[in-house]
Design a protein around this motif. Structure first.
Motif, PDB file in Angstrom:
ATOM      1  N   GLY A 160       0.855  -1.193   0.000  1.00  0.00           N
ATOM      2  CA  GLY A 160       0.000   0.000   0.000  1.00  0.00           C
ATOM      3  C   GLY A 160       0.883   1.232   0.000  1.00  0.00           C
ATOM      4  N   ALA A 161       0.505   2.219  -0.814  1.00  0.00           N
ATOM      5  CA  ALA A 161       1.377   3.389  -0.983  1.00  0.00           C
ATOM      6  C   ALA A 161       0.595   4.696  -0.869  1.00  0.00           C
ATOM      7  CB  ALA A 161       2.079   3.302  -2.335  1.00  0.00           C
ATOM      8  N   SER A 162      -0.379   4.738   0.067  1.00  0.00           N
ATOM      9  CA  SER A 162      -1.156   5.977   0.218  1.00  0.00           C
ATOM     10  C   SER A 162      -0.313   7.044   0.905  1.00  0.00           C
ATOM     11  CB  SER A 162      -2.408   5.711   1.050  1.00  0.00           C
ATOM     12  OG  SER A 162      -2.050   5.441   2.391  1.00  0.00           O
ATOM     13  N   ASN A 163      -0.784   8.299   0.781  1.00  0.00           N
ATOM     14  CA  ASN A 163      -0.056   9.404   1.411  1.00  0.00           C
ATOM     15  C   ASN A 163      -0.129   9.337   2.924  1.00  0.00           C
ATOM     16  OD1 ASN A 163       0.750  10.566  -0.958  1.00  0.00           O
ATOM     17  ND2 ASN A 163      -1.003  11.943  -1.088  1.00  0.00           N
ATOM     18  N   CYS A 183       4.883  -1.605  -2.173  1.00  0.00           N
ATOM     19  CA  CYS A 183       4.073  -2.214  -3.242  1.00  0.00           C
ATOM     20  C   CYS A 183       2.770  -1.455  -3.436  1.00  0.00           C
ATOM     21  CB  CYS A 183       3.741  -3.663  -2.869  1.00  0.00           C
ATOM     22  SG  CYS A 183       5.212  -4.635  -2.494  1.00  0.00           S
ATOM     23  N   ASN A 184       2.241  -1.533  -4.649  1.00  0.00           N
ATOM     24  CA  ASN A 184       0.939  -0.923  -4.951  1.00  0.00           C
ATOM     25  C   ASN A 184       0.127  -1.907  -5.781  1.00  0.00           C
ATOM     26  OD1 ASN A 184       1.714  -0.632  -7.718  1.00  0.00           O
ATOM     27  ND2 ASN A 184       2.961   1.105  -7.081  1.00  0.00           N
ATOM     28  N   SER A 185      -0.991  -1.439  -6.322  1.00  0.00           N
ATOM     29  CA  SER A 185      -1.900  -2.375  -7.001  1.00  0.00           C
ATOM     30  C   SER A 185      -1.302  -2.950  -8.293  1.00  0.00           C
ATOM     31  CB  SER A 185      -3.239  -1.690  -7.294  1.00  0.00           C
ATOM     32  OG  SER A 185      -3.032  -0.591  -8.156  1.00  0.00           O
ATOM     33  N   LYS A 186      -0.229  -2.348  -8.796  1.00  0.00           N
ATOM     34  CA  LYS A 186       0.387  -2.845 -10.035  1.00  0.00           C
ATOM     35  C   LYS A 186       1.613  -3.730  -9.762  1.00  0.00           C
ATOM     36  CE  LYS A 186      -2.420  -0.243 -12.412  1.00  0.00           C
ATOM     37  NZ  LYS A 186      -3.741  -0.842 -12.509  1.00  0.00           N
ATOM     38  N   ASP A 223      -0.560  -5.305  10.679  1.00  0.00           N
ATOM     39  CA  ASP A 223      -1.749  -5.191   9.820  1.00  0.00           C
ATOM     40  C   ASP A 223      -2.465  -3.873  10.115  1.00  0.00           C
ATOM     41  OD1 ASP A 223      -3.922  -5.599   8.232  1.00  0.00           O
ATOM     42  OD2 ASP A 223      -4.410  -7.594   9.017  1.00  0.00           O
ATOM     43  N   VAL A 224      -2.317  -2.918   9.196  1.00  0.00           N
ATOM     44  CA  VAL A 224      -2.939  -1.600   9.385  1.00  0.00           C
ATOM     45  C   VAL A 224      -4.408  -1.629   8.934  1.00  0.00           C
ATOM     46  CG1 VAL A 224      -2.788   0.858   8.767  1.00  0.00           C
ATOM     47  CG2 VAL A 224      -0.691  -0.473   9.041  1.00  0.00           C
ATOM     48  N   GLY A 225      -4.744  -2.534   8.052  1.00  0.00           N
ATOM     49  CA  GLY A 225      -6.081  -2.579   7.448  1.00  0.00           C
ATOM     50  C   GLY A 225      -7.201  -2.697   8.473  1.00  0.00           C
ATOM     51  N   ILE A 226      -8.267  -1.961   8.211  1.00  0.00           N
ATOM     52  CA  ILE A 226      -9.488  -2.105   9.018  1.00  0.00           C
ATOM     53  C   ILE A 226     -10.629  -2.255   8.012  1.00  0.00           C
ATOM     54  CG2 ILE A 226     -11.033  -1.060  10.726  1.00  0.00           C
ATOM     55  CD1 ILE A 226      -8.736   0.669  11.686  1.00  0.00           C
ATOM     56  N   ASN A 227     -11.153  -3.459   7.903  1.00  0.00           N
ATOM     57  CA  ASN A 227     -12.203  -3.728   6.906  1.00  0.00           C
ATOM     58  C   ASN A 227     -13.386  -4.390   7.609  1.00  0.00           C
ATOM     59  OD1 ASN A 227     -10.228  -3.269   4.593  1.00  0.00           O
ATOM     60  ND2 ASN A 227      -9.272  -4.999   5.627  1.00  0.00           N
ATOM     61  N   MET A 260      -3.101   2.703  18.456  1.00  0.00           N
ATOM     62  CA  MET A 260      -1.814   3.406  18.402  1.00  0.00           C
ATOM     63  C   MET A 260      -1.925   4.725  17.640  1.00  0.00           C
ATOM     64  SD  MET A 260       0.280   1.724  20.135  1.00  0.00           S
ATOM     65  CE  MET A 260       1.723   2.722  19.788  1.00  0.00           C
ATOM     66  N   THR A 261      -2.796   4.733  16.614  1.00  0.00           N
ATOM     67  CA  THR A 261      -2.946   5.953  15.804  1.00  0.00           C
ATOM     68  C   THR A 261      -3.443   7.101  16.689  1.00  0.00           C
ATOM     69  OG1 THR A 261      -3.353   4.673  13.812  1.00  0.00           O
ATOM     70  CG2 THR A 261      -4.153   6.929  13.802  1.00  0.00           C
ATOM     71  N   ILE A 262      -4.428   6.820  17.523  1.00  0.00           N
ATOM     72  CA  ILE A 262      -4.996   7.886  18.370  1.00  0.00           C
ATOM     73  C   ILE A 262      -3.996   8.294  19.454  1.00  0.00           C
ATOM     74  CG2 ILE A 262      -6.857   8.486  19.967  1.00  0.00           C
ATOM     75  CD1 ILE A 262      -8.768   6.992  18.265  1.00  0.00           C
TER      76      ILE A 262
HETATM   77  P1  NDP Z   1      -5.827   3.766   0.165  1.00  0.00           P
HETATM   78  O1  NDP Z   1      -7.030   3.173  -0.488  1.00  0.00           O
HETATM   79  O2  NDP Z   1      -5.611   5.226   0.156  1.00  0.00           O
HETATM   80  O3  NDP Z   1      -4.507   3.076  -0.445  1.00  0.00           O
HETATM   81  C1  NDP Z   1      -4.460   1.709  -0.678  1.00  0.00           C
HETATM   82  C2  NDP Z   1      -3.129   1.359  -1.276  1.00  0.00           C
HETATM   83  O4  NDP Z   1      -3.114  -0.056  -1.478  1.00  0.00           O
HETATM   84  C3  NDP Z   1      -2.859   1.993  -2.639  1.00  0.00           C
HETATM   85  O5  NDP Z   1      -1.514   2.436  -2.701  1.00  0.00           O
HETATM   86  C4  NDP Z   1      -3.102   0.863  -3.618  1.00  0.00           C
HETATM   87  O6  NDP Z   1      -2.297   0.890  -4.771  1.00  0.00           O
HETATM   88  C5  NDP Z   1      -2.678  -0.336  -2.803  1.00  0.00           C
HETATM   89  N1  NDP Z   1      -3.300  -1.561  -3.304  1.00  0.00           N
HETATM   90  C6  NDP Z   1      -4.573  -1.774  -3.689  1.00  0.00           C
HETATM   91  N2  NDP Z   1      -4.735  -3.043  -4.121  1.00  0.00           N
HETATM   92  C7  NDP Z   1      -3.530  -3.644  -3.998  1.00  0.00           C
HETATM   93  C8  NDP Z   1      -3.056  -4.937  -4.281  1.00  0.00           C
HETATM   94  N3  NDP Z   1      -3.854  -5.870  -4.808  1.00  0.00           N
HETATM   95  N4  NDP Z   1      -1.759  -5.208  -4.041  1.00  0.00           N
HETATM   96  C9  NDP Z   1      -0.932  -4.271  -3.526  1.00  0.00           C
HETATM   97  N5  NDP Z   1      -1.329  -3.009  -3.224  1.00  0.00           N
HETATM   98  C10 NDP Z   1      -2.611  -2.700  -3.467  1.00  0.00           C
HETATM   99  O7  NDP Z   1      -5.865   3.191   1.663  1.00  0.00           O
HETATM  100  P2  NDP Z   1      -5.267   3.763   3.056  1.00  0.00           P
HETATM  101  O8  NDP Z   1      -3.788   3.741   3.035  1.00  0.00           O
HETATM  102  O9  NDP Z   1      -5.973   4.998   3.435  1.00  0.00           O
HETATM  103  O10 NDP Z   1      -5.798   2.617   4.046  1.00  0.00           O
HETATM  104  C11 NDP Z   1      -5.403   1.252   3.910  1.00  0.00           C
HETATM  105  C12 NDP Z   1      -6.098   0.446   4.981  1.00  0.00           C
HETATM  106  O11 NDP Z   1      -5.649   0.890   6.261  1.00  0.00           O
HETATM  107  C13 NDP Z   1      -7.625   0.583   5.017  1.00  0.00           C
HETATM  108  O12 NDP Z   1      -8.178  -0.664   5.432  1.00  0.00           O
HETATM  109  C14 NDP Z   1      -7.871   1.617   6.103  1.00  0.00           C
HETATM  110  O13 NDP Z   1      -9.134   1.471   6.714  1.00  0.00           O
HETATM  111  C15 NDP Z   1      -6.762   1.280   7.057  1.00  0.00           C
HETATM  112  N6  NDP Z   1      -6.320   2.400   7.907  1.00  0.00           N
HETATM  113  C16 NDP Z   1      -6.141   2.127   9.232  1.00  0.00           C
HETATM  114  C17 NDP Z   1      -5.674   3.087  10.080  1.00  0.00           C
HETATM  115  C18 NDP Z   1      -5.445   2.730  11.503  1.00  0.00           C
HETATM  116  O14 NDP Z   1      -5.348   3.596  12.340  1.00  0.00           O
HETATM  117  N7  NDP Z   1      -5.332   1.440  11.831  1.00  0.00           N
HETATM  118  C19 NDP Z   1      -5.376   4.457   9.628  1.00  0.00           C
HETATM  119  C20 NDP Z   1      -5.540   4.632   8.192  1.00  0.00           C
HETATM  120  C21 NDP Z   1      -6.000   3.628   7.379  1.00  0.00           C
HETATM  121  P3  NDP Z   1      -2.358   2.063  -5.897  1.00  0.00           P
HETATM  122  O15 NDP Z   1      -1.475   3.148  -5.321  1.00  0.00           O
HETATM  123  O16 NDP Z   1      -1.799   1.410  -7.099  1.00  0.00           O
HETATM  124  O17 NDP Z   1      -3.792   2.461  -6.013  1.00  0.00           O
END
Ligand code: NDP
Length: 277
Positions: A160-163, A183-186, A223-227, A260-262
């Motif tokens: 994941g490569a978000s800002n 890594c990113n989606s590509k 694991d940062v993801g929250i889904n 941890m974020t808060i």
């Molecule tokens: P974004 O949607 O902004 O970014 C997702 C990133 O993942 C993009 O860079 C995207 O690539 C990449 N990506 C998407 N699909 C794939 C794949 N198949 N393989 C590899 N990389 C991929 O998300 P966020 O960064 O804002 O958030 C990510 C997760 O973290 C979410 O579940 C969110 O809820 C969670 N989160 C949790 C926080 C916490 O405090 N725990 C705080 C912030 C977020 P590309 O650049 O090519 O689009």
């Protein structure tokens, strides 16, 4: 396999901050602006407000209607920039589509930018000179330090490569002298890259995407993801049950990175206060 107890590490951090606040002559102040009535954002803002109260901060929760104009929002931020009671300003994202989130962030004084998203603070992070660093990646670094992981020379993969998460996470790990792949989606052959990683940080937003057999035996998995699944259950970006078979340390979801974020937001607000006084 050891669980990284983000809840407990965050509690310890809040306790330390509360102790420091008692020794100050006035309370650090945090202003959180919420635009519109997105239920998830409301929960985040409420949690931040409660955390402020717990550590003895002054906090202002500013609710604005979803119809607010760009100019009105920027004026509100400028008022807070000039308000001496406020050390930190946070605008809860995402914003309604008619507002330019980038312009909003750039209008926050860099000295009060406790989310660490202003280009000046991101630039300083690139130079390893930052004092206000994005909360989620900084919180991850605190967790890794707490469990005693030495990152020097380690192979780390950030997915994941978000800002707000992936890119600053890359810089944090590099600043700690790790070798980092982002890594990113590509990205080609993601599983192959992960199989070589000593530390994995997943921030994708796809439920349970990363499989346990992609994890190198002994790796640390953050694991940062929250889904939220249709069943209502919260899960991360990593398939927890299969990953625990290979990982040496792993964060749970919930109860891992989230708290941890808060806590790190509070830490940043204290830092901003200390830098202003
Ligand atoms: P974004 O949607 O902004 O970014 C997702 C990133 O993942 C993009 O860079 C995207 O690539 C990449 N990506 C998407 N699909 C794939 C794949 N198949 N393989 C590899 N990389 C991929 O998300 P966020 O960064 O804002 O958030 C990510 C997760 O973290 C979410 O579940 C969110 O809820 C969670 N989160 C949790 C926080 C916490 O405090 N725990 C705080 C912030 C977020 P590309 O650049 O090519 O689009």
């Amino acid at each position: 396999m050891n669980i990284i107890d983000g809840k407990q590490i965050a509690q310890n951090l809040r306790n330390d901050i509360a102790k420091k606040v008692k020794q100050l002559d006035h309370a650090p102040g945090l202003a959180v602006i919420l635009v519109g009535d997105d239920p998830a954002s409301e929960v985040y803002v409420r949690n931040k407000d409660n955390a402020c109260k717990e550590v003895g901060f002054y906090s202002e929760k500013i609710n604005k209607s979803a119809n607010i104009t760009q100019q009105e929002l920027l004026d509100e931020i400028r008022r807070l920039n000039n308000n001496d009671k406020i050390d930190g300003i946070l605008v809860q994202l995402p914003l309604p589509k008619h507002l330019d989130a980038n312009l909003v962030i750039e209008t926050i004084s860099p000295q009060k930018d406790v989310d660490g998203f202003h280009s000046e603070n991101i630039g300083k992070l690139m130079q390893n000179k930052a004092y206000l660093r994005p909360c989620t990646p900084k919180g991850v670094m605190t967790m890794l330090a707490t469990i005693g992981i030495d990152l020097v020379g380690k192979d780390c993969v950030v997915v994941g490569a978000s800002n707000i998460v992936g890119r600053p996470m890359l810089m944090e790990l590099l600043n700690a002298r790790a070798t980092v792949t982002i890594c990113n989606s590509k990205t080609q052959d993601l599983s192959g890259k992960l199989r070589r990683a000593d530390v994995v940080v997943a921030a994708v937003g796809i439920p349970q995407m990363i499989q346990g057999d992609w994890i190198k035996p002994g790796a640390v998995v953050i694991d940062v993801g929250i889904n939220r699944l249709e069943s209502g259950k919260l899960v991360g970006d990593v398939d927890f049950d299969s990953a625990t078979k290979n990982a040496s340390w792993m964060t749970p979801v919930p109860g891992g990175v989230g708290p941890m974020t808060i806590a790190t937001l509070l830490e940043n607000t204290l830092t901003a206060y200390q830098n202003r006084t």
